[in-house]
Design an enzyme around this catalytic site. Structure first.
Site, short mmCIF file in Angstrom:
data_model
loop_
_atom_site.label_atom_id
_atom_site.label_comp_id
_atom_site.label_asym_id
_atom_site.label_seq_id
_atom_site.Cartn_x
_atom_site.Cartn_y
_atom_site.Cartn_z
N SER A 65 0.80 -1.24 0.00
CA SER A 65 0.00 0.00 0.00
C SER A 65 0.82 1.28 0.00
CB SER A 65 -0.96 0.00 1.19
OG SER A 65 -1.98 -0.96 0.98
N LYS A 68 0.04 3.50 -2.90
CA LYS A 68 -1.10 4.41 -2.99
C LYS A 68 -0.73 5.88 -3.22
CE LYS A 68 -4.50 1.62 -0.44
NZ LYS A 68 -3.84 0.31 -0.53
N TYR A 91 -11.41 1.81 3.05
CA TYR A 91 -10.01 1.60 2.70
C TYR A 91 -9.80 0.85 1.39
CZ TYR A 91 -5.09 0.46 3.06
OH TYR A 91 -3.76 0.36 2.79
#
Length: 377
Positions: free
Chosen positions: A58, A61, A176
């Protein structure tokens, strides 16, 4: 502070296990402490080095959000534009009447989803603190952080997501992960390029991020780590090898978690943000990325993931000094494969920690991460 002191912080977590190794970077301006401890695999055959390549999950991101903001800077996207123009599969979603209710009990979305909804994770798809909700289960099937080769190509993926009702009306609730994957498809649709091509041309090549991408070429795999998940007994189970899931481009390049990188590559990305965007982004784009956009209620609802922080575009933004490392304005994120990268605009500090041991869940964060941040603070 010195590299030997940083080594003293990281080494005990590797010595006592189950973390096979770690590379940590703490930078102020152009000066950086960088330490590599342990090995690229649990068998201890390959020592880690500063240029070891990790699955950053992640920590992808913020890069994806930057790609969207490049298109906003160029006027090819607008923050208030409905995404249905480019993503017709998502133009008219339904919303579950009750988040705990059945998937079939839906109402139409009150308004279209916008680009800004995607960037702030308030589009209506994604993960709440309660993973058992019926509308969450189909979304789980559309991600696999350890096996990117399992997912279908973007058009098929997006069509499947379009059949899943939203958990909240657009703009109402923070959820999320999934919005970053949608952002990746959006970039590809707007530009007519694949996400790997756009990232390489507009972000990686200008910043010299030579080892960042959605695959690891054969010539670089001697520097690529194995990947592990924690076991119930406190050990580590290998789930991927250097010749595994990242040895070729996946059909679906995940904007939420598909990248591999090194500490120096992500440091280059962080320096670009600290420099007001450099040649990649406008200063206003960086300001929007690193500003909290959530209400107090939305921050409270996202506590399981953000631990009291707010959310900018692509990463969390600290809003209070909950722990010593929580400097208001600190921006960045944590990757489920055991990585973390943050920058603090007010101080110019960058912290990057790369390990190969996945997190056991959104929280609590592993001790090595907390000790690393405490040291940097």
């Amino acid at each position: 502070m010195s590299e030997s002191a940083l080594r003293d912080v990281l080494a005990p977590h590797v010595t006592k296990g189950p973390v096979p190794g770690a590379v940590g970077l703490v930078a102020r301006g152009d000066r950086a402490e960088v330490v590599a401890v342990g090995h690229a695999d649990a068998e201890g055959t390959t020592p880690l080095a500063r240029d070891s390549i990790f699955r950053i999950a992640s920590v992808t991101k913020p890069v994806t959000a930057a790609a969207v903001m490049i298109l906003v800077d160029e006027g090819r996207l607008a923050l208030d534009a409905p995404i249905g123009h480019w993503l017709p599969e998502l133009a008219a979603p339904d919303v579950v009447r009750d988040p705990a209710g059945p998937l079939e009990d839906v109402v139409p979305a009150a308004r279209p989803i916008t680009v800004e909804d995607l960037l702030t994770f308030r589009a209506g798809w994604g993960f709440p603190s309660d993973f058992s909700l019926p509308a969450v289960q189909p979304v789980f099937a559309l991600m696999d952080p350890h096996a990117p080769q399992r997912l279908p190509e973007p058009d098929t993926w997006l069509a499947a997501l379009g059949r899943v009702p939203l958990l909240h009306q657009p703009g109402e609730g923070w959820l999320y992960n999934t919005c970053s994957d949608i952002q990746g498809v959006l970039v590809s649709r707007v530009t007519g390029q694949s996400l790997p091509e756009f990232f390489a041309e507009r972000i990686f090549e200008p910043l010299g991020m030579r080892d960042t991408g959605f695959e690891v070429p054969a010539a670089h795999r001697s520097r690529f780590t194995s990947s592990y998940v924690p076991t119930a007994e406190g050990g580590a189970e290998r789930v991927d090898t250097p010749d595994g899931q990242w040895s070729s481009l996946p059909a679906f390049p995940s904007g939420a978690g598909g990248l591999v990188s090194t500490v120096d590559d992500w440091w280059a990305f962080a320096r670009m943000l600290l420099d007001g965007g450099g040649s990649v982004l406008s200063a206003e784009a960086v300001r929007l990325m690193t500003t909290d956009h959530l209400s107090a209620a939305q921050r409270a609802e996202s506590e399981l993931f953000t631990l009291g922080a707010g959310w900018g575009f692509g990463g969390s933004v600290d809003v209070e000094r909950r722990d010593p490392w929580n400097v208001p304005g600190r921006y960045g994120w944590v990757g489920g494969t055991g990585t973390a990268a943050h920058l603090t605009p007010s101080t110019g500090v960058v912290t990057i920690l790369l390990t190969q041991l996945a997190l056991s869940g959104p929280s609590p964060l592993p001790p090595i991460m907390r000790d690393f941040w405490a040291y940097a603070a």
